[in-house]
Design a protein around this motif. Structure first.
Motif, PDB file in Angstrom:
ATOM      1  N   MET A 139      34.067 -36.069  -2.049  1.00 35.28           N
ATOM      2  CA  MET A 139      33.254 -36.072  -3.261  1.00 35.28           C
ATOM      3  C   MET A 139      31.796 -36.384  -2.947  1.00 35.28           C
ATOM      4  SD  MET A 139      35.193 -35.470  -5.839  1.00 35.28           S
ATOM      5  CE  MET A 139      34.430 -36.171  -7.292  1.00 35.28           C
ATOM      6  N   ALA A 140      31.548 -36.989  -1.810  1.00 38.45           N
ATOM      7  CA  ALA A 140      30.181 -37.366  -1.479  1.00 38.45           C
ATOM      8  C   ALA A 140      29.439 -36.219  -0.813  1.00 38.45           C
ATOM      9  CB  ALA A 140      30.185 -38.584  -0.571  1.00 38.45           C
ATOM     10  N   ARG A 141      30.148 -35.144  -0.530  1.00 38.41           N
ATOM     11  CA  ARG A 141      29.476 -34.047   0.153  1.00 38.41           C
ATOM     12  C   ARG A 141      28.563 -33.265  -0.784  1.00 38.41           C
ATOM     13  NH1 ARG A 141      31.457 -31.643   4.850  1.00 38.41           N
ATOM     14  NH2 ARG A 141      32.827 -33.055   5.943  1.00 38.41           N
ATOM     15  N   GLU A 142      27.716 -32.540  -0.179  1.00 34.44           N
ATOM     16  CA  GLU A 142      26.789 -31.715  -0.947  1.00 34.44           C
ATOM     17  C   GLU A 142      26.701 -30.359  -0.279  1.00 34.44           C
ATOM     18  OE1 GLU A 142      24.701 -31.687  -4.280  1.00 34.44           O
ATOM     19  OE2 GLU A 142      25.185 -33.635  -3.447  1.00 34.44           O
ATOM     20  N   LYS A 171      39.726 -30.402   5.650  1.00 33.89           N
ATOM     21  CA  LYS A 171      38.815 -30.729   6.742  1.00 33.89           C
ATOM     22  C   LYS A 171      39.181 -30.055   8.064  1.00 33.89           C
ATOM     23  CE  LYS A 171      36.702 -34.645   8.942  1.00 33.89           C
ATOM     24  NZ  LYS A 171      36.594 -36.073   9.009  1.00 33.89           N
ATOM     25  N   VAL A 172      40.469 -29.997   8.370  1.00 29.86           N
ATOM     26  CA  VAL A 172      40.858 -29.351   9.618  1.00 29.86           C
ATOM     27  C   VAL A 172      41.366 -27.945   9.389  1.00 29.86           C
ATOM     28  CG1 VAL A 172      41.276 -31.311  11.085  1.00 29.86           C
ATOM     29  CG2 VAL A 172      42.987 -30.645   9.446  1.00 29.86           C
ATOM     30  N   ILE A 218      29.598 -30.272  -3.156  1.00 32.80           N
ATOM     31  CA  ILE A 218      30.793 -31.091  -3.221  1.00 32.80           C
ATOM     32  C   ILE A 218      32.058 -30.278  -2.901  1.00 32.80           C
ATOM     33  CG2 ILE A 218      30.686 -30.669  -5.689  1.00 32.80           C
ATOM     34  CD1 ILE A 218      32.175 -33.147  -6.162  1.00 32.80           C
ATOM     35  N   LEU A 253      40.883 -32.313  -4.197  1.00 37.09           N
ATOM     36  CA  LEU A 253      41.125 -33.248  -5.295  1.00 37.09           C
ATOM     37  C   LEU A 253      41.676 -32.501  -6.506  1.00 37.09           C
ATOM     38  CD1 LEU A 253      40.566 -36.283  -5.621  1.00 37.09           C
ATOM     39  CD2 LEU A 253      38.572 -35.662  -6.920  1.00 37.09           C
ATOM     40  N   ARG A 293      38.671 -38.406  -1.323  1.00 41.96           N
ATOM     41  CA  ARG A 293      37.655 -39.307  -1.854  1.00 41.96           C
ATOM     42  C   ARG A 293      36.312 -39.095  -1.179  1.00 41.96           C
ATOM     43  NH1 ARG A 293      38.510 -44.749  -0.643  1.00 41.96           N
ATOM     44  NH2 ARG A 293      39.759 -44.007   1.074  1.00 41.96           N
ATOM     45  N   LEU A 294      36.399 -38.956   0.150  1.00 41.55           N
ATOM     46  CA  LEU A 294      35.165 -38.826   0.903  1.00 41.55           C
ATOM     47  C   LEU A 294      34.485 -37.497   0.644  1.00 41.55           C
ATOM     48  CD1 LEU A 294      36.431 -40.330   4.217  1.00 41.55           C
ATOM     49  CD2 LEU A 294      35.019 -41.401   2.507  1.00 41.55           C
ATOM     50  N   ILE A 347      44.588 -37.151  -2.173  1.00 42.30           N
ATOM     51  CA  ILE A 347      43.513 -37.803  -2.929  1.00 42.30           C
ATOM     52  C   ILE A 347      42.752 -38.763  -2.022  1.00 42.30           C
ATOM     53  CG2 ILE A 347      43.005 -39.325  -4.853  1.00 42.30           C
ATOM     54  CD1 ILE A 347      45.554 -38.298  -6.152  1.00 42.30           C
ATOM     55  N   ASN A 348      43.519 -39.471  -1.241  1.00 42.61           N
ATOM     56  CA  ASN A 348      42.902 -40.456  -0.355  1.00 42.61           C
ATOM     57  C   ASN A 348      41.869 -39.811   0.564  1.00 42.61           C
ATOM     58  OD1 ASN A 348      42.363 -42.773   0.949  1.00 42.61           O
ATOM     59  ND2 ASN A 348      44.369 -43.039   1.838  1.00 42.61           N
ATOM     60  N   TYR A 386      32.563 -22.966   4.769  1.00 45.20           N
ATOM     61  CA  TYR A 386      31.827 -23.793   3.813  1.00 45.20           C
ATOM     62  C   TYR A 386      30.521 -24.287   4.417  1.00 45.20           C
ATOM     63  CZ  TYR A 386      30.849 -28.474   1.982  1.00 45.20           C
ATOM     64  OH  TYR A 386      30.257 -29.613   1.536  1.00 45.20           O
ATOM     65  N   ALA A 387      30.546 -24.525   5.719  1.00 48.37           N
ATOM     66  CA  ALA A 387      29.343 -25.036   6.372  1.00 48.37           C
ATOM     67  C   ALA A 387      28.823 -23.992   7.361  1.00 48.37           C
ATOM     68  CB  ALA A 387      29.656 -26.326   7.100  1.00 48.37           C
TER      69      ALA A 387
END
Lengths: 467, 325, 723
Positions: free
Chosen positions: A423-426, A228-229, A428, A433, A420-421, A416-417, A110-111
């Motif tokens: 969602m702020a990525r770009e 994330k991991v 997204i 979620l 949440r964070l 979900i917890n 993704y990155a």
């Protein structure tokens, strides 16, 4: 070597009780009748199929064992971390961790990353994933075709499996009703059966096909991306099924004895018994739920930390926390049921047949068990089914404020917890979620629909509204 | 009437005492005053002397329930329990573990909570009742079927998704309102409008279904049939007869939660950084400030009991047949 | 033009037009209209500060506020690196006189053993004023106006801004002394009280005396407990503008303490004023409304929502520094040289608990600067081909700028030296620790969990601390090799070999061949930690060691550390002051956690290390000290009581209307140097926050489409009933 977790044991106990109840109710006409009504309701049976699919995943995930392996000298050893049968089946999913985020069906990360090429040059680019789509030479051009091909083959297998299941089912029906095969099949196809078999089989087809397609695809791709991991989100969502089911069912199971006993006692004996029980539940009820849960969870954490040696492994702790959460959720929830039961018992004890039984000298307990209990049981069943979805939803909210299940327990709330964070990525990161949403939504929707049908069937006051 | 109210209020005392003992036991059995001291003294250079000093100054160096060393009645009163819970009954909440006056904080923070909860309740009531009436009006048509189905679907979505989704779409993509924050006066409107909308939307599923069952029960009753037989139009029947009669359960359902509006919504407030009592509670939980949590538990319980009392009274007001005894 | 009328129309439709003023101002501006275009700095806090009392507060978020208000005698130079102390309120750096046991002055180069006391003489500037504050307000007869508030007066007061009159007063040396006494005030729990009792002569006796007086004070009298009546022998005023602090032995680090808010001046009037019970009841306390001499004064403190600092109108003369690091002029840091501080009129700290709104508001231009959480890292930062970092195109488009700095902190994994398996000083245990040190790959950790925001630690000292060595000479030879001009972690084979030598071939116990099981204690907070725990398990699994994780909350963790029950644990240290002593003392034997409750959490005790440390500790900086530091590093690298984890890097993003921001990890009073261009900010905010209106007509249309079947049904039904 099997591993026994508390929640597993209780969950199976619950299933056993359910089975016992079914067997008991089989030859009692008055108990069977409402269930018959459930069985003929289309949306009820369709959602039952979906619920059973979730249950299958949950049950497989409840069978834990310590996997054995041969050590260097060929001796048989057991690992210290227990896994479940479900884990064992999905070993391909759980072990194929990427480094970090990747989108569903992605072949590239993704990155962008700093990649060292073979010729020694270094580039800033999207690296290929280690597992997702790794079999493709050239993902850009081949991916779509490969996905379609794999999905088709999965669908084919699903169809085969479904046909087999159908054959077994129709075979059973043929034996039961002593009808010829073709008649039986035709009736199902024309939807002229009492139980809506056609709708159920279509649902089953969808479920089985989806399962097979996803199974085939998830070996080659991360169908719901990675987190994330780099863990597969699809796998996590499936693992969360067990947590959802346990919370939804064990909680009610734990609270049930209290609610039943206290509610009936209060309603039947009245007087000071009633006063005491009412006092207890009004007190508990008046404490805001979240605060009570928070206090209890904090308390348990401290207790565990102080008695660390008794909770050696992380999995055991997580499991106990789950159980404790069920317990405390039960404590906050039994009061509602208790009040309903009390009111119903109050009504029942004035009934003529109870008065008659009393006059005939039947003991107090005899009346309670023989006459009152069976007649309030529909309230219990309605509450249990209605509560289930509320509990699954509550888990997510509690996990959000960190007083839910253990952070290491896979659960939709935890997903979900952490999402949440994202969602702020770009761009997204939407897949965690979405995955949590989809799974949770399907389970809760099915449970809600089923609960509605159960309520309509069991609640005598609803007869009038049943059109 | 007066006598009844007084008796109910007296009845609340043992309830609140029970709540108090329960929370006290929950918090103090596991969280020793030492833990609290360490929590508040920070991370660096914390010595045992400093902990002792903190406990002494805050009155945590005494026994929990029973003080052997004190004379007479002080055996009971010179304890942490007596000291920390008697004040609650007089609505004196004391100081939080980090030294602030809890009462002043609560008085300040209940207004933002109310600013969200009250409009959310009103708008929600309006929207849910009118949608439910519509469903009842269209009963036995495909509209009812799909409406009810939609309600079940909306009910099956976790409230977290409503919040996350709403904030993302309205706040971030469309940029209509500030993403989070709060202000006093008229400026507050732009901050609270989104949370209110979200809480109304999140409640549609269950709310509409609940009111629908209420109305359906009424619709089946004889007087409705009579009204219809008289030749009243369906909307008239619904609005004048059904709605009026269903008002009793609706109102009493509202009254019981009125006092608790002050408590605010835990999650909504922390998502939108609204300085209400909900986020106050969440903060206290995460900082393990037990003095605040205890105060909030007490407040919540007291308001709940008040709600029950108000419900009973409102019953007599709307339905003269009910007598309080 | 047309779109504008349309949007205006829609606003009216929404009924919001009146409230928001649909014209120029963005709809989502979270700040009040009257502050538009003003010289205001917008910042945030994510948790309400617990204390704003300089004797108590000790954490970064509290310092970011009180350092603007309270001024200790010294400060760190804003621009110079390595960190250099400079006088702030003091006229010059304090002079130090060494004394022997009889109080006789010794020459400057006296041997440490001979020095019994050191006298620090601090002379402060004249004419410095405290901020205007009601505590100073006097009546015509010279009595204090608000020191005995009546119930009548209190009625109208809910915050500090409600007092009609304020007064001011000149700062004197007594105010500094008063604050030093407050460090042991019975009602104040200063984190450095015990430390200072040890160092400042007579502090212990003073504390005992005060404690006694406090307990026997008459009940029911005034609540103000006056410390001025008791003498503190080690601290005395020489005249109105100078005071002397007598320190036990030689303790050069004391000068760093003099730059911390613990040693800022406190007027006794403030204590007397705030001690009134009526004010405490209203949460108007010294802990919430500071009184200082700094560039800013706190005017509004609503920790539930926002904290506002205003420029102090009485701020003494201070000019922007004229010199700095060589590159500073080129980077534009010297543009304002010589101008009077401060530049910004008002600072608004807004409570922002969640990361998402915070980050989005930064992108919308409503916060002037932002740190970077690991979750929005990729969005802001990318790596260049050379491995350097740079901003992403999206950020550059917004003219965002980036600042990075390695913090003066270290995150480490500690081995409890009292543990029978991993602890001890034998060859085997040491090799086990070394093997694990190699296996735990902190490079990977940094890249996964920190997005590369950190550098692997080669020893205990972070960069920018004297004694830190870069390059080949500075690597940890037990864990790293030097290859291709960079440190390279030793191979896992090397670790396995060490492990075999330690008696655990393939990670198995010598007896019975069972896998070696180790225990890691850590604090787990949220779901993110799960990944981290898995990662740690994987690192140990590389050696065949099974790692059992024991997670607790921070409180229990500390208790466990105090009892010495942990085997392996993770912890961190953030420097109090830029001196190597502040790191090495974490491994000094007499500071052992279990025995003494000190900060040596691994309970490391090495006689040679302790001896060298004692020698290095109070030595002045120089070649000899650097040599000792290298020896100390070598000892702990070899013994490996810690796995030196990493030094985190802090990244700050800021908008292009923001000037003079240079990360200074020691100084917290940087706000007075900052400058913003409010006009540019306003223009950018407008450009970035154009509300999107097209969904409104769409929604209206959709609404009617959905209404259509209802309408049709309605008509049908009405017709049916009409029949």
């Amino acid at each position: 070597m099997p591993a026994l977790f508390w929640t597993d044991v209780l969950f199976f106990l619950l299933l056993a009780m359910l089975a016992a109840l079914l067997v008991y109710a089989r030859d009692k006409e008055h108990l069977r009748r409402p269930w018959h009504k459930v069985a003929t309701n289309r949306s009820g049976m369709v959602s039952l199929v979906v619920l059973l699919a979730f249950l299958l995943v949950g049950v497989l995930d409840c069978l834990h064992f310590y996997p054995a392996f041969r050590d260097a000298d060929g001796r048989l050893e057991y690992k210290t971390e227990a896994i479940s049968v479900f884990d064992w089946c999905t070993m391909t999913l759980s072990t194929r961790d990427e480094k970090t985020y990747s989108a569903p069906f992605a072949a590239y990360a993704y990155a962008r990353e700093y990649v060292r090429r073979e010729d020694g040059s270094q580039r800033w680019e999207y690296p290929r994933l280690q597992y997702g789509g790794a079999h493709l030479e050239n993902p850009q051009s081949q991916k779509l075709g490969d996905i379609v091909a794999t999905a088709t083959s999965g669908a084919g297998k699903g169809l085969l499996l479904w046909s087999a299941l159908c054959a077994v089912l129709v075979g059973l029906l043929v034996r039961q009703h002593r009808l010829p095969w073709n008649v039986c099949l035709r009736r199902i196809a024309q939807d002229r059966t009492q139980v809506p078999w056609r709708a159920m089989l279509i649902t089953l087809l969808i479920v089985v096909m989806a399962a097979c397609v996803l199974a085939e695809l998830s070996v080659k791709y991360h169908v719901l991306g990675t987190d994330k991991v780099g863990q597969d989100v699809f796998y996590q969502s499936l693992k969360s099924v067990r947590t959802g089911l346990i919370i939804g069912t064990l909680t009610t199971m734990i609270m049930l004895p209290f609610a039943l006993l206290l509610g009936i006692l209060a309603g039947y004996f009245r007087g000071w018994v009633d006063d005491v029980i009412q006092y207890v539940y009004t007190t508990l009820n008046s404490i805001p739920d979240v605060l009570l849960i928070a206090a209890a969870i904090l308390m348990m954490q401290v207790y565990m930390a102080k008695h660390e040696d008794e909770f050696a492994s992380l999995a055991l702790r997580a499991d106990l926390r789950l159980l404790f959460l069920c317990l405390i959720l039960g404590i906050t929830r039994w009061t509602g049921l208790c009040r309903l039961l009390r009111a119903e018992t109050l009504k029942l004890r004035e009934m003529e047949y109870i008065q008659a039984a009393k006059a005939l000298g039947v003991g107090q307990w005899g009346i309670l068990v023989r006459h009152i209990l069976p007649n309030v049981f529909h309230i219990v069943l309605i509450t249990v089914t209605l509560d289930f979805s509320a509990l699954v939803l509550a888990e997510a909210v509690l996990s959000y404020i960190n007083i839910g299940v253990d952070p290491t327990t896979p659960s939709w709330g935890n997903m979900i917890n952490s999402a949440r964070l994202e969602m702020a990525r770009e761009p997204i990161v939407w897949w965690s979620l979405t995955a949590a949403f989809l799974f949770m939504f399907t389970l809760v929707l099915a449970a809600n629909l089923f609960a509605d049908v159960v309520r309509d069937a069991l609640d005598p006051r609803r007869e009038a509204n049943n059109r | 009437m007066m006598q009844y109210v007084v008796r109910r209020i007296l009845y609340a005392v043992p309830l609140l005492l029970g709540v108090n003992v329960l929370t006290f036991v929950l918090f103090f059995i596991v969280n020793s005053p030492d833990d609290m001291a360490r929590m508040n003294l920070g991370q660096k250079h914390v010595t045992p002397e400093a902990i002792e000093k903190w406990k002494r100054e805050r009155g945590y160096d005494r026994p929990l329930f029973w003080n052997e060393r004190s004379p007479g009645a002080a055996k009971l009163t010179d304890t942490i329990f007596y000291d920390k819970s008697v004040g609650l009954f007089l609505l004196r909440f004391g100081r939080s573990d980090n030294g602030r006056n809890i009462g002043a904080d609560i008085r300040q923070r209940m207004w933002p909570s109310l600013a969200i909860a009250a409009p959310a309740l009103l708008v929600g009531l309006l929207v849910h009742v009118s949608l439910a009436l519509m469903l009842v009006f269209f009963r036995l048509t495909y509209l009812e079927f799909w409406g009810v189905a939609l309600c079940v679907v909306l009910m099956s979505i976790s409230s977290l998704f409503y919040i996350i989704g709403g904030q993302f779409v309205v706040g971030k993509l469309l940029q209509w309102v500030p993403i989070s924050g709060y202000d006093t006066g008229l400026e507050a409107i732009k901050f609270i409008i989104l949370p209110i909308l979200i809480s109304v939307a999140a409640g549609i599923g269950s709310g509409v279904r609940w009111y629908r069952t209420l109305f359906l029960e009424e619709v089946e009753k004889d007087y409705v049939r009579t009204a219809r037989a008289k030749g009243l139009t369906e909307p008239r029947v619904l609005f004048t007869h059904v709605l009026k009669n269903a008002m009793i359960p609706i109102l009493t359902g509202v009254v019981v939660i009125l006092p608790q509006l002050f408590m605010g919504s835990l999650i909504l407030e922390s998502f939108f950084s609204i300085p209400g009592l909900g986020s106050y509670t969440i903060d206290a939980i995460s900082q393990q400030d037990f003095a605040i949590v205890r105060a909030m538990v007490f407040l919540g319980s007291a308001l709940y009991i008040l709600g029950l009392l108000l419900t009973d009274i409102s019953y007599t007001l709307v339905d003269p047949r009910v007598r309080l005894s | 033009m047309r779109t504008k009328t349309v949007s205006r129309l829609i606003c009216v439709l929404l009924g919001l037009g009146m409230l928001f003023g649909c014209g120029e101002r963005p709809l989502n501006d979270p700040y009040p209209r009257e502050d538009d275009g003003k010289n205001v700095l917008y910042s945030s806090f994510n948790e309400r500060p617990k204390h704003l009392d300089p004797a108590i507060s000790y954490s970064e978020n509290e310092y970011s506020i009180i350092s603007q208000i309270y001024e200790p005698p010294l400060q760190y130079h804003y621009l110079k690196r390595p960190y250099t102390l400079e006088p702030n309120i003091a006229e010059q750096l304090p002079s130090v006189v060494y004394l022997d046991a009889n109080g006789q002055a010794l020459p400057e180069d006296a041997r440490e053993e001979d020095i019994a006391y050191s006298d620090y003489v601090i002379r402060i500037k004249q004419g410095v004023l405290f901020q205007p504050h009601p505590a100073f307000a006097q009546n015509a007869d010279g009595t204090y106006r608000y020191h005995a508030l009546t119930a009548q007066q209190l009625k109208r007061i809910s915050t500090i801004a409600d007092f009609a009159k304020t007064g001011e007063r000149e700062l004197t040396a007594e105010d500094y002394i008063y604050q030093i006494k407050r460090l042991v005030h019975p009602q104040i729990h200063s984190p450095i009280a015990e430390l200072m009792k040890h160092y400042i002569v007579g502090m212990q006796a003073f504390a005992d005396q005060v404690e006694q007086r406090y307990r026997s004070r008459p009940q029911g009298g005034t609540a103000f407990f006056d410390l001025r009546g008791v003498a503190l022998p080690g601290v005395e005023a020489l005249d109105r503008y100078a005071y002397k602090v007598r320190i036990r032995g030689k303790y050069p680090q004391f000068r760093f303490w003099l730059a911390m808010p613990f040693f800022a001046p406190m007027p006794w009037e403030a204590d007397a004023f705030y001690a009134q019970p009526g004010l405490i009841e209203k949460n108007v306390t010294l802990d919430w409304y500071p009184v200082g001499t700094g560039a800013y004064m706190l005017t509004e403190n609503n920790p539930n929502r926002r904290i506002v600092l205003m420029k102090n109108p009485r701020f003494h003369d201070e000019a922007y520094p004229a010199e700095g690091e060589p590159a500073d002029a080129a980077n534009g840091y010297l543009q304002d040289a010589g101008k009077k501080l401060p530049f910004i009129d008002k600072i608004v700290f807004t409570l922002e608990r969640e990361i998402i709104p915070y980050w989005n508001k930064f992108l919308q231009g409503y916060y002037d600067a932002s740190s970077i959480a690991s979750d929005n890292f990729d969005q802001a930062i990318q790596f260049t081909g050379q491995g350097d970092i740079e901003l992403t195109p999206a950020m550059r488009e917004k003219h965002v700028k980036l600042q990075t700095a390695v913090t003066t902190s270290i995150f480490y994994m500690g081995f409890n030296m009292l543990d029978p398996v991993v602890g001890g000083y034998g060859e085997k245990a040491r090799k086990l620790r070394q093997a694990v040190s190699i296996a735990v790959d902190y490079e990977e950790y940094i890249s996964i969990f920190q997005n590369g925001r950190g550098i692997p630690a080669q020893g205990i000292l972070p960069p920018d601390i004297s004694g830190h060595v870069d390059g080949q000479a500075g690597i940890n030879p037990y864990v790293y090799d030097w290859a291709d001009g960079a440190p390279r972690r030793k191979s896992i084979e090397a670790a396995k070999k060490l492990l075999a030598e330690a008696g655990y071939p393939e990670g198995r116990e010598p007896a019975g061949g069972k896998p070696l099981v180790l225990y890691l204690d850590t604090v787990a907070r949220g779901p993110d930690d799960k990944a981290m725990l898995d990662w740690y398990r994987k690192q140990f699994a590389k050696l065949g060691i099974q790692l059992v994780l024991r997670t607790t909350d921070y409180n229990q963790f500390q208790q466990k550390m105090l009892a010495g029950n942990a085997q392996i644990f993770m912890w961190g240290w953030n420097a109090d002051y830029p001196d190597p002593e502040n790191f090495f003392f974490l491994l000094y034997g007499p500071n052992a956690k279990v025995e003494k409750g000190g900060e040596n959490a691994v309970n490391y005790k090495n006689r040679e290390f302790d001896r060298l440390f004692e020698k290095m500790r109070n030595m002045d900086d120089g070649v000899e000290r650097l040599g000792l530091i290298q020896e100390l590093q070598e000892i702990i690298r070899r013994d490996a009581p810690w796995i030196f984890g990493f030094h985190p890097k802090s990244f700050a993003l800021y908008h292009d209307w923001y000037y003079n921001l240079k990360p200074n990890l020691m100084a917290n009073n940087e706000t007075k140097y900052l400058r913003i261009d409010a006009a540019r900010r306003e223009a950018r905010q407008k450009a970035w926050n154009r509300p999107v209106y097209w969904p409104i007509p769409l929604a209206v249309v959709l609404f009617f489409i959905f209404l259509l079947p209802a309408w049709l049904s309605y008509r049908q039904r009405m017709r049916a009933t009409a029949l």
